[in-house]
Design a protein around this motif. Sequence first.
Motif, short mmCIF file in Angstrom:
data_model
loop_
_atom_site.label_atom_id
_atom_site.label_comp_id
_atom_site.label_asym_id
_atom_site.label_seq_id
_atom_site.Cartn_x
_atom_site.Cartn_y
_atom_site.Cartn_z
N VAL A 17 -18.49 -20.92 21.67
CA VAL A 17 -18.40 -21.92 20.64
C VAL A 17 -19.63 -22.36 20.15
CG1 VAL A 17 -17.47 -24.25 20.08
CG2 VAL A 17 -16.14 -22.86 21.50
N GLU A 18 -19.89 -22.28 18.77
CA GLU A 18 -21.42 -22.59 18.31
C GLU A 18 -21.53 -22.76 16.85
OE1 GLU A 18 -23.43 -18.75 19.04
OE2 GLU A 18 -23.21 -18.08 16.95
N LYS A 84 -14.23 -21.80 12.11
CA LYS A 84 -13.41 -22.94 12.02
C LYS A 84 -14.24 -23.93 11.27
CE LYS A 84 -9.57 -21.53 14.40
NZ LYS A 84 -9.43 -20.38 13.31
N GLY A 85 -13.94 -24.46 10.27
CA GLY A 85 -14.68 -25.38 9.49
C GLY A 85 -16.35 -24.76 9.50
N ALA A 86 -17.23 -25.61 10.18
CA ALA A 86 -18.54 -24.81 9.99
C ALA A 86 -18.93 -24.35 11.38
CB ALA A 86 -19.71 -26.02 9.76
N ALA A 87 -18.31 -24.30 12.57
CA ALA A 87 -18.39 -23.69 13.49
C ALA A 87 -17.63 -22.52 14.06
CB ALA A 87 -18.02 -24.93 14.77
N THR A 88 -18.06 -21.72 14.96
CA THR A 88 -17.35 -20.35 15.15
C THR A 88 -16.91 -20.40 16.68
OG1 THR A 88 -19.51 -19.53 15.76
CG2 THR A 88 -18.46 -19.40 13.47
N GLN A 89 -15.82 -19.77 17.00
CA GLN A 89 -15.45 -19.43 18.24
C GLN A 89 -14.97 -18.10 18.49
OE1 GLN A 89 -11.48 -20.70 19.18
NE2 GLN A 89 -11.00 -21.02 17.06
N TYR A 90 -15.73 -17.39 19.25
CA TYR A 90 -15.67 -15.70 19.59
C TYR A 90 -15.66 -15.53 21.07
CZ TYR A 90 -16.57 -14.87 14.73
OH TYR A 90 -16.27 -14.70 13.27
N MET A 91 -14.76 -14.57 21.33
CA MET A 91 -14.69 -13.92 22.69
C MET A 91 -15.85 -12.97 22.63
SD MET A 91 -11.88 -14.93 24.51
CE MET A 91 -11.50 -13.56 25.74
N GLU A 92 -16.64 -12.85 23.69
CA GLU A 92 -17.58 -12.09 23.94
C GLU A 92 -17.33 -10.90 25.06
OE1 GLU A 92 -21.69 -13.06 22.73
OE2 GLU A 92 -22.46 -11.84 24.46
N LEU A 212 -16.46 -8.69 2.91
CA LEU A 212 -16.15 -9.62 3.70
C LEU A 212 -15.96 -11.18 3.43
CD1 LEU A 212 -19.20 -8.45 6.34
CD2 LEU A 212 -16.62 -8.27 6.68
N VAL A 213 -16.57 -11.50 2.11
CA VAL A 213 -16.36 -12.71 1.54
C VAL A 213 -15.06 -12.81 1.11
CG1 VAL A 213 -16.86 -14.25 -0.18
CG2 VAL A 213 -18.74 -13.04 0.99
N GLU A 214 -14.37 -11.57 0.54
CA GLU A 214 -13.20 -11.46 -0.23
C GLU A 214 -11.94 -11.76 0.95
OE1 GLU A 214 -14.54 -9.23 -3.99
OE2 GLU A 214 -13.35 -7.96 -2.62
N ALA A 215 -12.46 -11.16 1.93
CA ALA A 215 -11.50 -11.10 3.28
C ALA A 215 -11.69 -12.59 4.00
CB ALA A 215 -11.66 -9.66 4.11
N HIS A 216 -12.49 -13.41 3.44
CA HIS A 216 -12.65 -14.78 4.16
C HIS A 216 -13.11 -14.49 5.73
CE1 HIS A 216 -10.55 -16.43 0.69
NE2 HIS A 216 -9.74 -15.57 0.99
N VAL A 217 -13.82 -13.56 5.81
CA VAL A 217 -14.41 -13.25 6.96
C VAL A 217 -15.67 -14.06 7.16
CG1 VAL A 217 -15.41 -11.42 8.86
CG2 VAL A 217 -13.25 -10.95 7.33
N ILE A 218 -16.35 -14.00 6.26
CA ILE A 218 -17.72 -14.84 6.34
C ILE A 218 -17.60 -15.73 4.95
CG2 ILE A 218 -18.99 -13.14 7.27
CD1 ILE A 218 -20.24 -12.26 4.87
#
Length: 218
Positions: A17-18, A84-92, A212-218
Motif C-alpha cells: 500500500v503506497e 485507489k484515490g491518490a494511493a495504490t494497492q498492489y500484490m507483489e 493506459l489513460v483511456e483504460a483508466h489504469v494510470i
Amino acid sequence: MNSEMAPSAQIPASIEVERKFVPGPDVEKKLCTLGAVLLEEVTFRDSYYDSPDLLLTLNDNWLRRRQDSWELKHPPQKGARGLKGAATQYMELTSEDDIICRVSEELGVPCPINIESFGLNEFASFVTRRRRFLLPLAEHSNTKVVVDLDEADFGFAVGEVEVLVKTQEEIESAFQKVEEICRQLGVFRETPVQGKVSTFLQMNRADHFRKLVEAHVI
Ligand code: V4E
C-alpha cells in the motif's frame, strides 16, 4: 512448468500500500524530525515487459526485471484497479512459478517453462538511485513504514510512503497510516502523483501512455 501444475508459492505474496509524493527540498529534514533512519542507498535497473497488444499493462499488471530478479505487481482483487484515490494497492509476486501462472492467465496462453518464453517486448528500462528510510514504530504498533526517495536516470524524482501488509483486512488501516505519514511530512496531496514508469511512457511512448489513460489504469 506444466500448465496443470498448481503454483508453488514458496514466498508468500505481500500487498504493497503506497502513496507517491513530489519530494520537496526539506523532505529529508522532515524525515529526520520524525526519527527516520536511512536504511539503504541502492541503484538498480528496472526493465518492464508486455505483449505486443499491451494485454498486461492495460489490465494493470506490471511485469519487470529488477536487476536479476523477476517481479510482478497486480491489483489484489481480480478485475479491480490498483489505484485507489491518490494511493495504490498492489500484490507483489516474486516467485517465478507464480508469475508464470498469473501472466499466462492474463494472456490466455499455456504456462511456458520460463518467463522469457512468453516472448514479451521490453517497453521501458531505466536506472533508479533509491534512498530508503525507515520510520520508527509507533507504540503498540507493528506496522513498518518505509519512505523511498527515488531519482531515475531520465531526470525524474519521486518519493513514496509504503506499508506492506499480508491480508485484505489490513489494507484500510495501511491506507490511513500512509496518508498520516504524508501529512506529517508535509507532502500530502488529494490527487495521485505520477510514478517513474508512467512518466517514462509519457516522455518516450506517447501511444502506450494514452491507451493506459483511456483504460483508466494510470
Ligand atoms: C504499479 C504501476 C507501475 C509499476 C511500477 O510501480 P511503482 O510502485 O511506481 O514502482 P517502484 O519502482 O516504486 O516499485 P517498488 O520498488 O516500490 O516496488 S506503473 C503504473 N502503475 C500503476 C500506478 C498508478 N496507476 N498510479 C500510481 C500513482 N502509481 C502506480
